[in-house]
Design a protein around this motif. Structure first.
Motif, PDB file in Angstrom:
ATOM      1  N   UNK A  27      13.643   0.713   5.855  1.00 13.32           N
ATOM      2  CA  UNK A  27      13.157   2.075   5.610  1.00 13.32           C
ATOM      3  C   UNK A  27      13.470   2.527   4.193  1.00 13.32           C
ATOM      4  N   UNK A  28      14.665   2.203   3.706  1.00 14.51           N
ATOM      5  CA  UNK A  28      15.032   2.564   2.329  1.00 14.51           C
ATOM      6  C   UNK A  28      14.170   1.792   1.336  1.00 14.51           C
ATOM      7  N   UNK A  29      13.878   0.540   1.625  1.00 16.34           N
ATOM      8  CA  UNK A  29      13.008  -0.252   0.741  1.00 16.34           C
ATOM      9  C   UNK A  29      11.619   0.386   0.652  1.00 16.34           C
ATOM     10  N   UNK A  30      11.103   0.848   1.790  1.00 13.97           N
ATOM     11  CA  UNK A  30       9.797   1.517   1.812  1.00 13.97           C
ATOM     12  C   UNK A  30       9.848   2.820   1.010  1.00 13.97           C
ATOM     13  N   UNK A  31      10.886   3.603   1.221  1.00  8.29           N
ATOM     14  CA  UNK A  31      11.037   4.884   0.524  1.00  8.29           C
ATOM     15  C   UNK A  31      11.085   4.673  -0.993  1.00  8.29           C
TER      16      UNK A  31
ATOM     17  N   UNK B 139       0.114   9.849   3.744  1.00  3.79           N
ATOM     18  CA  UNK B 139       0.133   8.391   3.547  1.00  3.79           C
ATOM     19  C   UNK B 139      -1.212   7.805   3.121  1.00  3.79           C
ATOM     20  N   UNK B 140      -2.307   8.603   3.155  1.00  3.29           N
ATOM     21  CA  UNK B 140      -3.641   8.014   2.991  1.00  3.29           C
ATOM     22  C   UNK B 140      -3.840   7.293   1.671  1.00  3.29           C
ATOM     23  N   UNK B 141      -3.136   7.706   0.625  1.00  2.53           N
ATOM     24  CA  UNK B 141      -3.326   7.078  -0.691  1.00  2.53           C
ATOM     25  C   UNK B 141      -2.215   6.104  -1.070  1.00  2.53           C
ATOM     26  N   UNK B 142      -1.281   5.820  -0.169  1.00  3.76           N
ATOM     27  CA  UNK B 142      -0.203   4.884  -0.512  1.00  3.76           C
ATOM     28  C   UNK B 142      -0.739   3.512  -0.906  1.00  3.76           C
ATOM     29  N   UNK B 143      -1.887   3.140  -0.357  1.00  2.34           N
ATOM     30  CA  UNK B 143      -2.474   1.838  -0.699  1.00  2.34           C
ATOM     31  C   UNK B 143      -2.832   1.752  -2.186  1.00  2.34           C
ATOM     32  N   UNK B 144      -2.984   2.902  -2.830  1.00  6.69           N
ATOM     33  CA  UNK B 144      -3.364   2.903  -4.245  1.00  6.69           C
ATOM     34  C   UNK B 144      -2.226   2.438  -5.157  1.00  6.69           C
TER      35      UNK B 144
ATOM     36  N   UNK C 190      -2.241  -2.040   2.352  1.00  7.34           N
ATOM     37  CA  UNK C 190      -1.681  -1.360   3.526  1.00  7.34           C
ATOM     38  C   UNK C 190      -0.720  -2.279   4.269  1.00  7.34           C
ATOM     39  N   UNK C 191      -1.128  -3.505   4.442  1.00  8.11           N
ATOM     40  CA  UNK C 191      -0.282  -4.449   5.171  1.00  8.11           C
ATOM     41  C   UNK C 191       1.015  -4.746   4.407  1.00  8.11           C
ATOM     42  N   UNK C 192       0.924  -4.839   3.082  1.00  7.10           N
ATOM     43  CA  UNK C 192       2.130  -5.114   2.305  1.00  7.10           C
ATOM     44  C   UNK C 192       3.077  -3.912   2.290  1.00  7.10           C
ATOM     45  N   UNK C 193       2.533  -2.734   1.975  1.00 11.24           N
ATOM     46  CA  UNK C 193       3.381  -1.547   1.779  1.00 11.24           C
ATOM     47  C   UNK C 193       3.968  -1.061   3.105  1.00 11.24           C
TER      48      UNK C 193
ATOM     49  N   UNK D 161       8.862  -3.010  12.259  1.00 11.70           N
ATOM     50  CA  UNK D 161       7.559  -3.346  12.845  1.00 11.70           C
ATOM     51  C   UNK D 161       6.873  -2.178  13.545  1.00 11.70           C
ATOM     52  N   UNK D 162       7.608  -1.427  14.351  1.00 11.75           N
ATOM     53  CA  UNK D 162       6.997  -0.325  15.107  1.00 11.75           C
ATOM     54  C   UNK D 162       6.491   0.784  14.185  1.00 11.75           C
ATOM     55  N   UNK D 163       7.284   1.143  13.188  1.00 12.46           N
ATOM     56  CA  UNK D 163       6.842   2.170  12.237  1.00 12.46           C
ATOM     57  C   UNK D 163       5.673   1.676  11.402  1.00 12.46           C
ATOM     58  N   UNK D 164       5.732   0.423  10.978  1.00 10.42           N
ATOM     59  CA  UNK D 164       4.637  -0.156  10.195  1.00 10.42           C
ATOM     60  C   UNK D 164       3.329  -0.081  10.973  1.00 10.42           C
TER      61      UNK D 164
END
Length: 200
Positions: free
Chosen positions: A9-13, A70-75, A100-103, A109-112
């Motif tokens: 979660x911290x890595x994602x943040x 979250x809609x633009x995180x893929x950018x 999307x799959x990477x980020x 897994x469940x949150x992703x």
């Protein structure tokens, strides 16, 4: 030592901090400064909360807020595609799917899985939540361009017809907001900051 979930979660943040560096073509209201994706997403979230009463149907507001945040995180990976770009299609591309799959995949897994589902739901634009979230996404740049003497419409010579076509998505989420948007578009034509194509 942090748990495995917390570490992910911290890595994602940390990773999504990069959204602050993704520049959009549109500028802040009454400003020359370009907006970044993080500012855009925050603004949509607040707009959705404030304008919820104008949705065509009752919506799950928490889901709408999640969508717009979250809609633009893929950018972060795929970059921002200008909505009026005539070379590149502004739709869910393969590059965005990989992003999307990477980020989101940085998360447990469940949150992703949840966030990928929400991102896909927004992109598909079929549910009431997605329709309302997408109406926010189209309304915000309209407010910006009308406050900036035409903004990107003028800068990139975008005609009324093309703007109207892109903005009518607002109607799917809110008839009231679409009526308001149409008024702004008509006023923009009257002021000369949005040009209609000459009849053929």
């Amino acid at each position: 030592m942090p748990s495995e979930n917390l570490s992910k979660q911290i890595a994602f943040i940390k990773e999504i901090d990069k959204l602050k560096y993704i520049q959009r073509k549109t500028r802040l209201l009454n400003s020359e400064r370009q907006e970044n994706d993080a500012e855009h997403s925050w603004h949509l979230a607040v707009m959705a909360i404030i304008l919820a009463e104008h949705a065509n149907h009752a919506v799950d507001m928490l889901k709408v807020v999640k969508m717009v945040l979250i809609h633009d995180l893929v950018e972060i990976d795929a970059g921002d595609t200008f909505i009026y770009d005539s070379q590149k299609n502004h739709s869910n591309s393969e590059a965005e799917r990989i992003a999307a799959e990477r980020i989101f995949g940085l998360l447990p897994e469940e949150q992703a899985a949840e966030l990928i589902d929400i991102w896909e739901e927004f992109e598909a634009g079929k549910t009431e939540e997605a329709k309302f979230a997408r109406s926010m996404d189209r309304l915000e740049p309209l407010l910006q361009n009308t406050s900036n003497n035409g903004g990107t419409w003028k800068e990139f010579d975008v005609p009324y017809e093309k703007v109207y076509e892109k903005k009518k998505v607002i109607k799917e989420g809110s008839d009231r907001l679409w009526n308001f948007a149409e008024q702004l578009l008509d006023e923009s034509v009257e002021k000369g900051i949005l040009k209609k194509d000459a009849p053929q």
